[in-house]
Design a protein around this motif. Structure first.
Motif, short mmCIF file in Angstrom:
data_model
loop_
_atom_site.label_atom_id
_atom_site.label_comp_id
_atom_site.label_asym_id
_atom_site.label_seq_id
_atom_site.Cartn_x
_atom_site.Cartn_y
_atom_site.Cartn_z
N ASN A 44 0.83 -1.21 0.00
CA ASN A 44 0.00 0.00 0.00
C ASN A 44 0.86 1.26 0.00
N HIS A 129 -3.42 -0.19 -2.46
CA HIS A 129 -4.28 0.86 -1.91
C HIS A 129 -3.50 2.14 -1.76
N ILE A 131 -3.31 5.43 0.12
CA ILE A 131 -3.83 6.02 1.36
C ILE A 131 -3.35 7.46 1.45
C1 LIG Z 1 -3.81 -2.03 2.18
O1 LIG Z 1 -4.92 -1.19 2.49
C2 LIG Z 1 -6.16 -1.88 2.56
C3 LIG Z 1 -7.27 -0.84 2.74
O2 LIG Z 1 -6.91 0.09 3.71
C4 LIG Z 1 -6.11 -2.88 3.69
O3 LIG Z 1 -7.31 -3.60 3.76
C5 LIG Z 1 -4.94 -3.84 3.47
O4 LIG Z 1 -4.79 -4.69 4.57
C6 LIG Z 1 -3.64 -3.07 3.26
N1 LIG Z 1 -2.59 -4.00 2.89
C7 LIG Z 1 -1.36 -3.91 3.39
C8 LIG Z 1 -0.38 -4.93 2.91
O5 LIG Z 1 -1.06 -3.08 4.24
#
Ligand SMILES: *[C@@H]1O[C@H](CO)[C@@H](O)[C@H](O)[C@H]1NC(C)=O
Ligand SMILES: *[C@@H]1O[C@H](CO)[C@@H](O)[C@H](O)[C@H]1NC(C)=O
Ligand SMILES: *[C@@H]1O[C@H](CO)[C@@H](O)[C@H](O)[C@H]1NC(C)=O
Ligand SMILES: *[C@@H]1O[C@H](CO)[C@@H](O)[C@H](O)[C@H]1NC(C)=O
Ligand SMILES: *[C@@H]1O[C@H](CO)[C@@H](O)[C@H](O)[C@H]1NC(C)=O
Ligand SMILES: *[C@@H]1O[C@H](CO)[C@@H](O)[C@H](O)[C@H]1NC(C)=O
Ligand SMILES: *[C@@H]1O[C@H](CO)[C@@H](O)[C@H](O)[C@H]1NC(C)=O
Length: 369
Positions: A44, A129, A131
């Motif tokens: 992310n 994602h 953020i």
């Molecule tokens: C990435 O972000 C999504 C949505 O916020 C979350 O569900 C997911 O666990 C995150 N993945 C990582 C690898 O941090």
């Protein structure tokens, strides 16, 4: 907002485009998130509002088609930009990497982005994602307030940010009291004068330094006379009566002698007023000046008074030093001294300590006879 290109492309183009799209995102095949094997998109991506986000997708030479999507909207397919948003640019399209950049990221860009590739006629996807973090900002705060003692006070501090900022209130001056509330609202019931001063609202998240704003709370209360000091003066000298009062708003002073108001400008008498202090000065004390005076302190919330005595010093040769010592010696209880004596004037006498025992003895004798 990301306005996407294909809406504006000519019909012919649209067909080609649709065909291409079919290769990349076959209908009925849901976009799989976090495909562990391939293609490899990054973890992310977290960026602050206003910064640029780079979306990287690692590929290899078996890959025949590549695209980056924002939800179901194609941003880039190969080297072709499908999106009209000028903030989206292609960074690299090589045999190993396919990356785009989103500039000046805003909160609405937050969400899933998909790297979609076609290898050996098989479409594969990888999701990342984006953020978006936003510095804390105080968007609403109570104005400075002036309130009467005993009333209820309620202060509000509303802050925005991503993640949601933590909001606290502290009482910081005149004395640093510390935290008084751990959220947006500060309620004080029956406020006291000690609770007046500056209150600071602080909003913090991990994105940037906390932001702070201050609110001044003025607590009004009626006058309270803290010092009313009598004095002994020989005829022909200068005598000063002093009256100190604390009040918010600050007190106005009036002086009376035996129920008669002293008007300023009377010959030989001067009144000096300051916000918390009034002085009645006799420039050349005569017999008829001696007696009880009343200092009245008032503001819009009330008034109070104190009686102060200007008395005769029987020692005509006395100096100011003697005068002071006698005043002090007479203060405890009896004698025509002050009603309230707060200052003990230690510092002023400090240099003459050796004289004290002698003078007290002399005074003692004088008073006896
Ligand atoms: C990435 O972000 C999504 C949505 O916020 C979350 O569900 C997911 O666990 C995150 N993945 C990582 C690898 O941090
Ligand atoms: C991504 O999609 C959202 C929702 O449609 C849109 O508001 C945003 O502008 C898009 N961002 C980019 C970089 O395309
Ligand atoms: C202050 O708040 C308390 C509790 O809510 C209430 O009982 C009281 O009447 C309020 N006082 C004033 C002056 O409004
Ligand atoms: C003070 O008043 C007395 C009597 O009225 C007068 O004799 C004397 O000169 C005055 N002293 C001063 C310093 O004005
Ligand atoms: C002055 O005030 C004191 C204390 O209130 C009182 O005891 C005294 O009798 C008064 N003196 C005169 C002359 O009024
Ligand atoms: C001083 O206060 C007393 C008690 O409140 C009151 O009776 C008196 O009239 C006041 N004197 C003056 C000069 O205001
Ligand atoms: C009065 O004297 C005491 C003892 O000497 C000292 O501790 C105190 O600070 C003094 N107070 C004032 C107002 O000067």
């Amino acid at each position: 907002m990301g306005v996407c290109g294909y809406l504006f492309l000519p019909w012919k183009c649209l067909v080609v485009v649709s065909l291409r799209l079919l290769f990349l995102v076959p209908t009925g095949v849901p976009v799989r998130s976090g495909d562990a094997t391939f293609p490899k998109a990054m973890d992310n991506v977290t960026v602050r509002q206003g910064e640029s986000a780079t979306l990287r997708c690692t590929i290899d030479n078996r890959v025949t088609r590549v695209a980056w999507l924002n939800r179901s909207t194609i941003l880039y397919a190969g080297n072709d930009k499908w999106c009209l948003d000028p903030r989206v640019v292609l960074l690299s399209n090589t045999q190993t990497q396919y990356s785009i950049e989103i500039q000046n990221v805003d909160v609405y860009d937050e969400g899933p982005y998909t790297c979609s590739v076609q290898t050996d006629n098989h479409p594969k996807t990888s999701r990342v994602h984006l953020i978006v973090q936003v510095s804390p900002k105080i968007v609403e705060i109570s104005s400075d307030i002036s309130i009467n003692e005993g009333n209820n006070v309620s202060l509000t501090c509303i802050a925005t940010g991503r993640p949601e900022p933590t909001v606290t209130w502290r009482h910081i001056s005149p004395k640093a009291v510390g935290f008084v509330s751990e959220d947006e609202y500060l309620e004080i019931q029956g406020i006291t004068r000690e609770q007046s001063g500056d209150y600071e609202c602080s909003a913090s998240n991990d994105v940037a330094a906390p932001v702070v704003r201050r609110v001044k709370v003025t607590v009004n209360y009626p006058p309270y006379i803290s010092e009313a000091k009598g004095t002994g003066v020989p005829v022909g000298q200068t005598g000063t009566l002093q009256c100190e009062a604390s009040a918010v708003p600050s007190a106005e002073f009036q002086w009376y002698k035996d129920d008669k108001r002293l008007v300023e400008g009377k010959k030989g008498v001067k009144v000096e007023n300051r916000p918390f202090l009034s002085k009645l000065i006799f420039l050349n004390v005569s017999e008829h000046d001696y007696g009880n005076y009343t200092c009245v302190a008032s503001n819009k919330l009330g008034h109070t008074n104190a009686s102060i005595t200007l008395f005769e010093l029987s020692e005509p040769t006395s100096s100011t030093l003697l005068q002071e010592v006698k005043t002090t010696a007479l203060t405890p209880g009896k004698g025509p001294g002050a009603i309230s004596e707060v200052s003990n004037g230690t510092s002023r006498r400090a240099g003459c300590v050796w004289l004290l025992p002698l003078l007290v003895l002399v005074l003692h004798l004088l008073l006896k006879f």
